[in-house]
Structure formats: C-alpha cells, structure tokens
Motif scaffolding. Structure first.
Motif, short mmCIF file in Angstrom:
data_model
loop_
_atom_site.label_atom_id
_atom_site.label_comp_id
_atom_site.label_asym_id
_atom_site.label_seq_id
_atom_site.Cartn_x
_atom_site.Cartn_y
_atom_site.Cartn_z
N HIS A 168 101.01 -90.44 -60.01
CA HIS A 168 102.26 -90.68 -60.74
C HIS A 168 103.44 -90.08 -59.98
O HIS A 168 104.49 -90.73 -59.84
N VAL A 169 103.27 -88.86 -59.49
CA VAL A 169 104.33 -88.21 -58.72
C VAL A 169 104.65 -89.02 -57.47
O VAL A 169 105.82 -89.28 -57.15
N GLY A 227 106.20 -90.44 -67.95
CA GLY A 227 104.86 -90.76 -67.49
C GLY A 227 103.95 -89.56 -67.47
O GLY A 227 102.78 -89.63 -67.86
N LEU A 228 104.49 -88.41 -67.03
CA LEU A 228 103.69 -87.19 -66.97
C LEU A 228 103.24 -86.77 -68.37
O LEU A 228 102.07 -86.41 -68.57
N ASP A 233 99.17 -86.27 -72.48
CA ASP A 233 98.73 -86.58 -73.84
C ASP A 233 97.30 -87.12 -73.83
O ASP A 233 96.47 -86.71 -74.65
N GLY A 234 97.04 -88.04 -72.91
CA GLY A 234 95.70 -88.61 -72.82
C GLY A 234 94.66 -87.59 -72.43
O GLY A 234 93.55 -87.56 -72.99
N VAL A 235 95.00 -86.72 -71.48
CA VAL A 235 94.07 -85.66 -71.09
C VAL A 235 93.83 -84.72 -72.26
O VAL A 235 92.70 -84.26 -72.51
N GLY A 236 94.89 -84.45 -73.03
CA GLY A 236 94.75 -83.57 -74.19
C GLY A 236 93.78 -84.13 -75.21
O GLY A 236 92.99 -83.39 -75.80
N LEU A 237 93.81 -85.44 -75.42
CA LEU A 237 92.86 -86.06 -76.36
C LEU A 237 91.43 -85.90 -75.87
O LEU A 237 90.52 -85.64 -76.66
#
Length: 245
Positions: A168-169, A227-228, A233-237
């Motif tokens: 992403h970066v 985007g980050l 958020d997805g990793v947190g889930l």
C-alpha cells in the motif's frame, strides 16, 4: 540476480569488509561508493546510474571501482542499503511514542517507510524481484513482524500483513511519483473527473454526488491513511477471531 551476483551481494552487504585483491589502494569505502550512486539516482533516477558515472564522481577509473564492486547489480544493492533510513533510529523513537499497540506500531512503521521512499523514489525500482536484502531492509521487516508477535497469527500470515502494508505504501509513492509529488494524484484526477461531471453529470450521478460531497467535506490526499486504516481494520478482525478460537 544470478547466483554469482547474489553471493557477492551477500558478502558486500553483510561482510566481511571487501578489500581490493589487486591494484593500488585508493582508500575507497563501500559507503562512499554507495553514497555516490545514491546521489546520481536521486538526481537522475536509477536509469542514470552506471559504474562509469559512479567512478567519475569518486575520481577513480571504472576499472578501479570494479575492484570493490563487481557490477551494477551489486552497486544498486549497496545503494538501497545506504538510502533506507536506519531502522533503529527515528523509527524506534516513533514506535516508543506510539505506545505498545500493534496497530499503532504498524501505522508508525508505514508512515516512516513512506517518508523513506519519498526521499529516494528510485528505491521503488530497485526493490522488485528476487534479490539480496541488506541489514537495514531486514531490520525494517523485523520491526514490522515484532509488532504482530503474540497476536495469534501464523508466521506466513504476519509476513502477508507486512507485505500488504508495504505494498500500500509503495502504491501511494508510485502514484505520487507519476503525478509529480504528494497531492498531485488527487488534483489531476479531480480536475479530469470534474470536467466529466460538468459536461455529463447526469450520466454519472453517483460520481457527481461523491465529488460534490468531497468538495463540501474535504477528504482529498487521504489515500495513505484511509487505505492503511482499512488494512489494519481487516487485520484487527483476524486478530480478534484468533483470540476467540
């Protein structure tokens, strides 16, 4: 990178220090050679770097330079190592100030990486494909993975998270480079789409509404952060799911 080049790159990046096996000693160091290459790449891009140009900048012949670095592939590996910020410096200070949370630590890591790429955009071109990573680059990887320790992710998943964040970066910096700097992407795209909406807004009502809302509420130049945050958020889930299982 061929096997022979890979072996030499490992030696140059990880030691022991290289001493010319023949010819007069000119007192060059690998740091000086890498810095000369970085200077050229910063000014002209990676395509402007050549052994001849680096040698000329150092005031030596190309043959003398070959006694230290056998070719451009190894030279570029040294340049990447020199251009990347030291992972144990400002990054560790920033991480200490961000608290112990994995999310905050990865956020700091991504923003620091962004600044490193912005300072030397040619590094994007130099860090694709199979190649040898130097101590600094491995140090950056280590810090990102350390942020995810104890979160229930497998090693492969943690690596994938780091690759996703780094990708992403890289994408943000690639867009900035193509458009002439930070903010250029949104400005150019906004101008083009604005013209489309003005002329044919009835054909694209959702686009017209989005641009109108953006004009009222702002929100441009948030590509990195938006985007980050969604990635994290997805990793947190996933982290929560593993904690429950």
């Amino acid at each position: 990178m061929a096997d022979g080049q890979r072996g030499m790159a490992v030696r140059l990046l990880w030691g022991p220090p290289v001493t010319p096996a023949r010819g007069p000693r000119r007192g060059l160091t690998l740091e000086q050679i890498a810095a000369a290459g970085v200077g050229i790449a910063d000014a002209e891009g990676l395509g402007g770097v050549s052994m001849q140009g680096v040698a000329a900048g150092l005031g030596v012949t190309k043959m003398a330079l070959y006694r230290y670095v056998p070719g451009k592939a190894e030279l570029v590996a040294l340049m990447v190592e020199a251009a990347l910020p030291e992972p144990g410096g400002a990054l560790d200070v920033a991480l200490a100030g961000a608290g112990a949370g994995w999310r905050e630590r990865l956020g700091v890591w991504a923003r620091e990486l962004l600044e490193g790429y912005r300072a030397h955009p040619w590094v994007l071109d130099a860090t694709v494909g199979a190649r040898v990573l130097g101590p600094r680059e491995v140090g950056w990887l280590e810090r990102a993975l350390a942020a995810l320790e104890g979160r229930g992710l497998s090693g492969a998943e943690a690596m994938d998270v780091v690759v996703l964040v780094a990708g992403h970066v890289r994408g943000i910096v690639e867009q900035e480079r193509a458009s002439g700097g930070a903010g250029g992407v949104d400005a150019e795209l906004g101008a083009v789409l604005g013209e489309v909406v003005r002329e044919r807004g009835d054909d694209y009502p959702a686009l017209a509404a989005a641009l109108g809302s953006q004009a009222v509420h702002g929100g441009q130049d948030q590509g990195l952060e938006f985007g980050l945050e969604r990635i994290l958020d997805g990793v947190g889930l996933l982290v929560e799911r593993r904690a429950r299982s």
